[in-house]
Motif scaffolding. Structure first.
Motif, PDB file in Angstrom:
ATOM      1  N   LEU A   1      55.867  -2.977  60.787  1.00 37.20           N
ATOM      2  CA  LEU A   1      56.195  -4.397  60.644  1.00 37.20           C
ATOM      3  C   LEU A   1      56.933  -4.672  59.338  1.00 37.20           C
ATOM      4  O   LEU A   1      57.747  -5.579  59.259  1.00 37.20           O
ATOM      5  CB  LEU A   1      54.916  -5.234  60.702  1.00 37.20           C
ATOM      6  N   SER A   2      56.633  -3.886  58.307  1.00 34.87           N
ATOM      7  CA  SER A   2      57.301  -4.093  57.022  1.00 34.87           C
ATOM      8  C   SER A   2      57.268  -2.810  56.193  1.00 34.87           C
ATOM      9  O   SER A   2      56.285  -2.059  56.238  1.00 34.87           O
ATOM     10  CB  SER A   2      56.638  -5.218  56.228  1.00 34.87           C
ATOM     11  N   PHE A   3      58.346  -2.571  55.459  1.00 32.79           N
ATOM     12  CA  PHE A   3      58.390  -1.460  54.516  1.00 32.79           C
ATOM     13  C   PHE A   3      58.033  -1.931  53.114  1.00 32.79           C
ATOM     14  O   PHE A   3      58.155  -1.188  52.145  1.00 32.79           O
ATOM     15  CB  PHE A   3      59.783  -0.804  54.545  1.00 32.79           C
ATOM     16  N   ARG A   4      57.601  -3.192  53.017  1.00 32.91           N
ATOM     17  CA  ARG A   4      57.084  -3.737  51.759  1.00 32.91           C
ATOM     18  C   ARG A   4      55.592  -3.980  51.920  1.00 32.91           C
ATOM     19  O   ARG A   4      55.108  -4.232  53.022  1.00 32.91           O
ATOM     20  CB  ARG A   4      57.806  -5.045  51.412  1.00 32.91           C
ATOM     21  N   ASP A   5      54.883  -3.931  50.827  1.00 30.30           N
ATOM     22  CA  ASP A   5      53.429  -4.086  50.849  1.00 30.30           C
ATOM     23  C   ASP A   5      53.081  -5.571  50.938  1.00 30.30           C
ATOM     24  O   ASP A   5      52.846  -6.234  49.920  1.00 30.30           O
ATOM     25  CB  ASP A   5      52.836  -3.458  49.575  1.00 30.30           C
ATOM     26  N   VAL A   6      53.103  -6.104  52.167  1.00 27.78           N
ATOM     27  CA  VAL A   6      52.863  -7.533  52.377  1.00 27.78           C
ATOM     28  C   VAL A   6      51.694  -7.739  53.339  1.00 27.78           C
ATOM     29  O   VAL A   6      51.363  -6.857  54.133  1.00 27.78           O
ATOM     30  CB  VAL A   6      54.116  -8.237  52.952  1.00 27.78           C
ATOM     31  N   ALA A   7      51.110  -8.907  53.269  1.00 24.15           N
ATOM     32  CA  ALA A   7      50.058  -9.283  54.220  1.00 24.15           C
ATOM     33  C   ALA A   7      50.720  -9.737  55.521  1.00 24.15           C
ATOM     34  O   ALA A   7      51.730 -10.447  55.502  1.00 24.15           O
ATOM     35  CB  ALA A   7      49.210 -10.404  53.636  1.00 24.15           C
ATOM     36  N   ILE A   8      50.158  -9.322  56.653  1.00 27.55           N
ATOM     37  CA  ILE A   8      50.671  -9.756  57.959  1.00 27.55           C
ATOM     38  C   ILE A   8      49.910 -11.025  58.331  1.00 27.55           C
ATOM     39  O   ILE A   8      48.879 -11.003  58.998  1.00 27.55           O
ATOM     40  CB  ILE A   8      50.498  -8.639  59.010  1.00 27.55           C
ATOM     41  N   ASP A   9      50.425 -12.148  57.828  1.00 26.86           N
ATOM     42  CA  ASP A   9      49.730 -13.430  57.980  1.00 26.86           C
ATOM     43  C   ASP A   9      50.698 -14.487  58.525  1.00 26.86           C
ATOM     44  O   ASP A   9      51.815 -14.160  58.956  1.00 26.86           O
ATOM     45  CB  ASP A   9      49.147 -13.871  56.632  1.00 26.86           C
ATOM     46  N   GLU A  10      50.284 -15.724  58.501  1.00 30.07           N
ATOM     47  CA  GLU A  10      51.093 -16.818  59.040  1.00 30.07           C
ATOM     48  C   GLU A  10      52.476 -16.869  58.385  1.00 30.07           C
ATOM     49  O   GLU A  10      53.493 -17.072  59.053  1.00 30.07           O
ATOM     50  CB  GLU A  10      50.361 -18.156  58.816  1.00 30.07           C
ATOM     51  N   SER A  11      52.501 -16.669  57.080  1.00 31.32           N
ATOM     52  CA  SER A  11      53.761 -16.687  56.342  1.00 31.32           C
ATOM     53  C   SER A  11      54.698 -15.582  56.826  1.00 31.32           C
ATOM     54  O   SER A  11      55.913 -15.790  56.970  1.00 31.32           O
ATOM     55  CB  SER A  11      53.477 -16.530  54.848  1.00 31.32           C
ATOM     56  N   PHE A  12      54.132 -14.388  57.091  1.00 32.03           N
ATOM     57  CA  PHE A  12      54.932 -13.267  57.580  1.00 32.03           C
ATOM     58  C   PHE A  12      55.558 -13.592  58.926  1.00 32.03           C
ATOM     59  O   PHE A  12      56.764 -13.429  59.130  1.00 32.03           O
ATOM     60  CB  PHE A  12      54.059 -12.008  57.696  1.00 32.03           C
TER      61      PHE A  12
END
Length: 395
Positions: free
Chosen positions: A67-78
């Motif tokens: 889903l992402s190659f960056r360390d991000v949270a998979i949340d509403e914002s994503f």
């Protein structure tokens, strides 16, 4: 690092991920955490424990869809960010917010950096389809983000993943509205109306990916006798009629498809005697034909779903196209397609070349066709280029 279960890769197996390919294959994994279920969001780390990607875990050959190659949270914002990006691209190419065309693909899996997710828009209804357990588990979060991003553009979200999710996952899910609800299943494509069978139809209810190729066919239809094989819901047929065809015959082995084709033609051309529809096997119908058509469309379902079926699929394409070359009138135009992802452009072209040679016809390539811009191919994921087509002049 985000607090998701961590998958550790074997040494050197992160190389494809460094090139932004969005899949992690099961053979590349060194260690799977015990506290993890299919569909969970996971962090993928290299053999030294350093972050590489975040994605959905699934049992099978493709173990993680990134889903992402960056360390991000998979949340509403994503979800909102990815959906906004998808909408902006459709606005840029002029397909979204077009009164003459309220039908388009909003999300095309890996092509929109959301592997395992497809969203097609039909008027005020978005049809959402999950091809991975992770996207199924996230469906309500995605629907919430979709409503926020699309605003007044949509009023309903129909979830249609009964046949696209792995059976072994035993998710027990059913198709149905997860937001709103509507009996109005008509949509508009390039000014033509059609009914969408999102309840029981193939894909999300209509083959959105052939929109531009249908428009090209309309350009060639004037004064021609048209045969639309594997017609499904009749898209090519009613474009041919608007283009001025003398007659249009639609053929499909499904009685339900033929019924929908008749309804779609009547919706645009009520009482028009130029159209007839036949519920018949394609090869049987072609065998019985005389030379009575000078514009033929071959748009079969995928002959190969996986690489093991490739050889037989190519034999099928050769046989089908050879039959069309035998039957088409001199000076005829053939639109022929493959939607099998494992069949490359070269595979398909060679199959059609072989068919032409077998039939002994002189054939020129007029157009080489592909999927439209709202079905984008991620440059790091060339496997996403699945639709191939040729328009041929047969002397």
């Amino acid at each position: 690092m985000t607090m998701y279960p961590k998958i550790i890769l074997k040494k050197g197996k992160e190389e494809s991920l460094k090139r932004f390919h969005p899949w992690v294959f099961s053979g590349a994994i060194q260690h799977l955490p015990q506290q993890m279920e299919e569909g969970d969001v996971v962090v993928v780390c290299n053999s030294e424990g350093k972050f590489v990607a975040v994605g959905h875990y699934q049992v099978g050959s493709i173990a993680v869809r990134v889903l992402s190659f960056r360390d991000v949270a998979i949340d509403e914002s994503f979800w909102q960010s990815r959906l906004k990006s998808a909408l902006t691209m459709r606005q840029t190419i002029g397909i979204a917010d077009n009164p003459e065309n309220n039908t388009y693909r909003l999300v095309h899996g890996e092509g929109d950096l959301l592997p395992g997710l497809v969203i097609d828009v039909y008027g005020k209804t978005a049809v959402m389809q999950a091809h991975s357990v992770g996207m199924h588990c996230s469906r309500h979060d995605i629907a919430q983000a979709l409503v926020a991003v699309m605003g007044s553009r949509i009023e309903n979200i129909y979830y249609k993943s009964e046949t696209t999710l792995p059976f072994k996952a035993e998710l027990g899910q059913e198709n149905g509205f997860i937001y709103g609800g509507s009996d109005d299943n008509t949509a508009v494509e390039n000014g033509l109306k059609f009914y969408v069978d999102w309840l029981k139809g193939q894909k999300t209810g209509f083959f959105v990916d052939q929109r531009e190729n249908r428009a090209l066919l309309e350009h060639y239809a004037k004064g021609r006798k048209v045969l639309n094989m594997f017609c499904y819901t009749g898209g090519f047929s009613f474009y041919a009629m608007r283009g001025g065809a003398l007659k249009v015959h639609s053929v499909d082995s499904s009685a339900k498809a033929i019924e929908l084709t008749k309804r779609n033609v009547a919706l645009n051309f009520p009482g028009d005697g130029r159209h007839e529809a036949y519920c018949e096997d394609a090869f049987k119908f072609l065998d019985q034909l005389g030379n009575q058509y000078d514009l033929i469309i071959l748009d079969p379902p995928a002959f190969a779903k996986h690489r093991a079926a490739l050889h037989n699929a190519l034999k099928g394409y050769i046989r089908l196209n050879a039959k069309a070359f035998e039957k088409i009138e001199s000076g005829g135009v053939l639109f022929t397609f493959s939607c099998s992802q494992v069949v490359t452009k070269e595979n398909f072209r060679n199959a059609v070349f072989t068919a032409a040679a077998q039939a002994g016809r002189k054939v020129r390539i007029l157009h080489q066709l592909h999927q439209p811009a709202d079905h984008p191919v991620n440059i790091y994921h060339p496997e996403g280029e699945y639709l191939k087509g040729l328009v041929l002049y047969v002397e």
